[in-house]
Scaffold this active site. Structure first.
Site, mmCIF file in Angstrom:
data_model
loop_
_atom_site.group_PDB
_atom_site.id
_atom_site.type_symbol
_atom_site.label_atom_id
_atom_site.label_comp_id
_atom_site.label_asym_id
_atom_site.label_seq_id
_atom_site.Cartn_x
_atom_site.Cartn_y
_atom_site.Cartn_z
ATOM 1 N N SER A 51 -2.086 -3.030 0.627
ATOM 2 C CA SER A 51 -2.931 -3.680 -0.378
ATOM 3 C C SER A 51 -2.889 -2.838 -1.638
ATOM 4 O O SER A 51 -2.477 -1.679 -1.617
ATOM 5 C CB SER A 51 -4.374 -3.812 0.124
ATOM 6 O OG SER A 51 -4.982 -2.519 0.216
ATOM 7 N N VAL A 147 -4.434 5.753 3.777
ATOM 8 C CA VAL A 147 -5.046 5.849 2.460
ATOM 9 C C VAL A 147 -3.940 5.999 1.434
ATOM 10 O O VAL A 147 -3.106 6.908 1.535
ATOM 11 C CB VAL A 147 -6.019 7.035 2.383
ATOM 12 C CG1 VAL A 147 -6.626 7.128 0.986
ATOM 13 C CG2 VAL A 147 -7.121 6.893 3.432
ATOM 14 N N LYS A 148 -3.934 5.112 0.451
ATOM 15 C CA LYS A 148 -2.897 5.153 -0.579
ATOM 16 C C LYS A 148 -3.306 6.089 -1.701
ATOM 17 O O LYS A 148 -4.386 5.967 -2.271
ATOM 18 C CB LYS A 148 -2.645 3.750 -1.146
ATOM 19 C CG LYS A 148 -1.943 2.818 -0.186
ATOM 20 C CD LYS A 148 -1.729 1.439 -0.785
ATOM 21 C CE LYS A 148 -0.561 1.404 -1.730
ATOM 22 N NZ LYS A 148 -0.251 0.014 -2.178
ATOM 23 N N ILE A 149 -2.405 7.015 -2.025
ATOM 24 C CA ILE A 149 -2.616 7.990 -3.097
ATOM 25 C C ILE A 149 -1.402 7.947 -4.013
ATOM 26 O O ILE A 149 -0.267 8.035 -3.542
ATOM 27 C CB ILE A 149 -2.807 9.408 -2.532
ATOM 28 C CG1 ILE A 149 -4.036 9.463 -1.616
ATOM 29 C CG2 ILE A 149 -2.939 10.428 -3.669
ATOM 30 C CD1 ILE A 149 -4.228 10.810 -0.935
#
Length: 950
Positions: A51, A147-149
């Site tokens: 997402s 978790v997108k970073i």
């Protein structure tokens, strides 16, 4: 883990045989709830979900499928729009994670992931990113979360720290080989740190999202521009179209293969670590000349992921080709990149720009998303929020829209909430911003105030007297006049004057034996509250003896002289203020809530309403829908365009709010020759009396019938005057407007480029007053002064410059000469050092309207000394557009101040003279008229002279 494709598999399913995992770049609640996601997972078409803010914006911003959860959440509390979005997103992520959990278990934690991005606003904030990654990991509480970073230089350390904390990380927005190497280093180092701590490496998964098609879109555009311009290298350039992005990706994969053979990785692998797979992102084809599955067909290889938007997923399922392509043509890939450099296409600059643009694009998508959430939240909350309707002329509207966009692009509201002083002047602003969080603080500690309220009622006080000045008195005054008397509690009176007749009139209203006295002073040494306290404390001691202290409450900052006095005299209660909140921003702190409690105002609903105001002004609310920012940008922009007379109109039940707002805006913005001049309580008049210097604010308590002001406001709108209509659905919503206007004033200060939290020129008046009272204490009299003209009961005083400009044979001539100095866009202010009662207020109102109608200018009607802590700052340091008439009078009675040789009348006289002196020093157009003998007769004589002069 190696998998083989099932017999008869479609191309998506067949990718398993090539050890590549297809993930879907899409999420939506209905897509999960109706079984569509489960069907894709069950069929083996996808093995994960990603997402991003743009995806959530389309999901949450459109339609009504999230409304039910929003209503349920809003029924329990008032979250910020940012927190509300996050709760909605987490619900979706948790639901998708549950659907994908079997894949996660079957693949032993290699696949079955759902990605959720940290706030794009944190893309260049290492500490913020690290904190949010940990918080999201804990809140989602699903082992198959990633978790997108983003791979910004600032976030690389956050990637390492998150991996080291055992958090699955999807590193996004990787465009260049150099950035990818940094990401790999952060991943390896994070695993090593986790291993050193004895952590379990086998359940820490990571992917490196390498973006593809955007590179070709940018390179191809540059090629086309040069080719169409007749570039001599056009033929060579043309051979690179549609090839650079794939070549770049292939070399990234080759680098990954090298890492997998390194001794460093072998140690981690032996400890159970999973590899960080390359994930191909941005794989939807941008150029219709290319195959719609180009960036899937060309990037197939072992231990990789391809995240596909729905259209690309459907296309590949239909006609994709599954064969290992990543390892083929590596020499060609190197040649393509070498040619790219030789031909001056500057891939490094392209990838740097794409990273910046990617961050910006996600920020903008997040802005749009949060704006949608905030708008929907406001709609669902309905009449529990105050309403705002704006009607602005075209030039002002366009300028405000531009200001909103500037604030959005620069993230200024987030910087403001982060207490970044550079939002203003880079000075001491950060030391004065605890008003941003005081409502949450008071809500968390409401039990203390409620216990006080219960005991006030139990003690049976029949009156409450609040003694203070400026913000310490004007906020409580709004509460007293708006809410009136509450059953079981005493009437709340406010004293903010040194006029002896007003002090005596207040005393007559009180039954000393049954009065609760509240003295409010942040510094504890402000002159007016100090001498009021001296007078009434002495009176209480004479009436109550040793029990006097039990009738007194102090509100003051910790360690002040007032606190020490209160302790010494045995005051019943001492409530502390916050030293990092200025007086005019203090109404939602103890300075407002303690008097509210004493007067019986229901605290829980009042604070809950204040919190609604805070939440919809939050850092997560974009400027275009952020109430406080909207108001502030309109105020500041209007002032910059010359509309600096903020004209405040209100329905009678809430009219006193204007005096508080007047003080907040004037004292905050009147600096450095700039500022906004509030015009409070000026009854609407004919259109011909209004110039192009006005901005109207109409505060309207929504009734079942129309207010008499409604028609006047409609006329102003139709005439093209700028009008802001604020609708309150009940009186308690004044709490929301307190915070809205605090935020608006801070924002307007930023637009004007001034420090909105200091008030140096108020201090100059205090200094001048102190000089005069000290002179009296030494000599027994104030320094002598002589009028430049006297006519019957009227004597006129001025400094030499103003006296020379206003000479005349009689009072009419003097006043005519004075007001002849009024220019277009000027304002006139009556500054009356008189008792403030019904008679004098009516005289002031009648006179100011006469001046407005005769001079066609804005007018202010102010009583001293209370305005010294309010509009006095703007009059002295704001724009030099004021023409002032100060009015003083003989005192019919005077009162001594216990413990001093001074009287209230003498202090009032010193304040008037000090005020005049500073205004004259600032070259303001001012004269003073002193009324001798009967005040009624003197005012009548002055009214006649003014009438004739105009």
């Amino acid at each position: 883990m190696t998998a083989s494709a099932p017999t008869g598999a479609n191309p998506l399913q067949a990718l398993a045989g090539a050890q590549q995992s297809p993930w879907l770049d899409f999420i939506r609640r209905s897509f999960v709830e109706d079984g569509s996601l489960a069907a894709l997972v069950h069929a083996g078409d996808i093995r994960g979900v990603t997402s991003n803010p743009a995806i959530f914006q389309k999901a949450i911003g459109d339609g009504t499928e999230y409304d039910a959860q929003m209503r349920a959440l809003l029924a329990k509390s008032t979250p910020t729009p940012g927190a509300l979005y996050e709760r909605l997103a987490i619900t979706d992520i948790q639901a998708a994670a549950k659907v994908l959990a079997p894949v996660y278990e079957q693949t032993q934690g290699t696949d079955g992931f759902v990605s959720l991005e940290v706030s794009p606003y944190l893309a260049r904030d290492e500490h913020g990113t690290t904190q949010e990654a940990a918080r999201l990991w804990a809140d989602v509480a699903a082992p198959n979360l990633m978790v997108k970073i983003p791979a910004t230089p600032q976030s690389i350390p956050a990637i390492r720290q998150s991996i080291a904390a055992g958090i699955n990380v999807n590193v996004t927005l990787i465009f260049s080989l150099a950035a990818y190497r940094d990401v790999v280093e952060a991943w390896l180092t994070g695993l090593e740190e986790l291993h050193a701590k004895g952590g379990n490496l086998s359940r820490v998964a990571s992917v490196a999202s390498f973006f593809v098609s955007r590179i070709d879109a940018r390179i191809d555009s540059a090629i086309d521009q040069r080719t169409s311009a007749g570039d001599a290298q056009a033929a060579a350039l043309a051979t690179l179209r549609g090839k650079v992005a794939i070549a770049n990706a292939k070399l990234a994969y080759a680098y990954w293969q090298d890492i997998m053979q390194s001794p460093r990785w072998k140690v981690l692998e032996a400890a159970g670590a999973q590899t960080q797979r390359l994930l191909w992102a941005s794989t939807g084809t941008k150029d219709k000349a290319y195959s719609d599955v180009l960036y899937v067909d060309s990037l197939i290889g072992p231990q990789t992921v391809n995240t596909l938007p729905p259209a690309t997923m459907d296309a590949f399922r239909d006609h994709g080709t599954v064969r290992e392509t990543l390892t083929a043509g590596l020499d060609d890939a190197r040649h393509i990149l070498a040619e790219t450099q030789r031909l001056g296409l500057d891939l490094d600059s392209v990838t740097d720009a794409l990273l910046d643009e990617g961050v910006t694009a996600f920020e903008e998508a997040f802005d749009t998303l949060l704006a949608s959430v905030a708008a929907k939240q406001a709609a669902l909350m309905g009449d529990s929020l105050t309403g705002l309707k704006t009607s602005l002329p075209a030039d002002l509207s366009a300028a405000v829209t531009q200001a909103q966009d500037d604030w959005r692009r620069n993230g200024t509201i987030r910087r403001l909430w982060a207490k970044d002083a550079t939002v203003w002047t880079g000075g001491t602003e950060a030391d004065w911003l605890n008003w941003l969080t005081i409502v949450d603080d008071r809500a968390a500690n409401l039990a203390e105030l409620e216990a006080f309220q219960t005991e006030v009622r139990a003690r049976g006080f029949t009156q409450v007297l609040l003694m203070g000045m400026g913000g310490s008195s004007l906020g409580p005054e709004v509460l007293a006049t708006t809410f009136g008397k509450h059953e079981g509690f005493g009437h709340l009176y406010i004293l903010d004057s040194t006029d002896p007749q007003q002090v005596a009139a207040t005393e007559k209203k009180l039954d000393i034996a049954h009065t609760l006295f509240i003295v409010a002073s942040k510094s504890g040494s402000t002159l007016e509250p100090s001498i009021m306290l001296s007078y009434f404390h002495d009176l209480a001691k004479r009436t109550l003896g040793a029990q006097a202290g039990a009738h007194f409450v102090a509100i003051t900052d910790p360690g002040s002289s007032l606190e020490k006095l209160a302790q010494a005299e045995g005051f019943w209660k001492i409530f502390h203020g916050d030293p990092k909140i200025g007086g005019r921003y203090s109404v939602l702190s103890n300075f407002g809530l303690v008097p509210a409690a004493a007067a019986g105002v229901p605290l829980h609903p009042f604070v809950a309403d204040a919190l609604r105001g805070v939440r919809l002004c939050d850092a997560s609310v974009p400027p275009a829908v952020n109430r406080g920012v909207q108001l502030g940008l309109i105020l500041g922009t209007a002032a910059r365009l010359g509309r600096d007379k903020l004209t405040i109109l209100a329905t009678p039940e809430i009219a006193d709010f204007g005096a508080w707002m007047e003080q907040l805006v004037a004292e905050s913005t009147g600096k450095n020759g700039l500022g906004i001049i509030p015009i409070d309580n000026e009854t609407p008049g004919s259109l011909r009396h209004y110039g192009a210097d006005r901005l109207f604010v109409y505060l309207r308590l929504a009734p079942e019938h129309r207010h008499e002001q409604d028609e006047a406001i409609a006329t102003l709108r139709e005439a093209g005057q700028p009008v802001l209509t604020i609708t309150l659905h009940n009186r308690r919503q004044i709490a929301q407007e307190f915070f809205h206007w605090e935020m608006a004033t801070a924002v307007a200060g930023a637009v004007l480029g001034i420090h909105p939290f200091d008030q140096q020129d108020v201090e100059f008046s205090k200094i001048e007053t102190r000089r005069l009272t000290e002179a009296y204490e030494k000599t027994g009299s104030l320094p002598p002064e002589a009028p430049f003209a006297s006519f019957g009961p009227l004597s006129f005083f001025a400094d030499p410059a103003n006296a020379a400009a206003t000479q005349g044979a009689d009072a009419v001539a003097v006043l005519k000469a004075h007001f002849a100095r009024v220019q277009p866009s000027d304002y006139v202010a009556l500054l009356a050092y008189l008792p403030r009662n019904r008679d004098t207020q009516e005289w002031m109102q009648h006179t100011r309207l006469h001046l407005r109608d005769g001079l066609n200018c804005a007018t202010a009607a102010e009583f001293g000394p209370r305005f010294l802590h309010s509009t006095g700052q703007a009059y002295k340091a704001g724009p030099n557009t004021g023409v002032f008439l100060q009015i003083t009078a003989d005192n019919a009675q005077d009162l001594p101040i216990p413990g001093t040789s001074l009287t209230f009348g003498l202090v009032e006289s010193a304040q008037a003279r000090g005020d005049f002196s500073v205004l004259a020093e600032r070259e303001r157009r001012i004269i003073r008229v002193h009324l001798h003998g009967s005040l009624k007769e003197g005012l009548a004589a002055l009214a006649t002279a003014l009438h004739d002069a105009l």
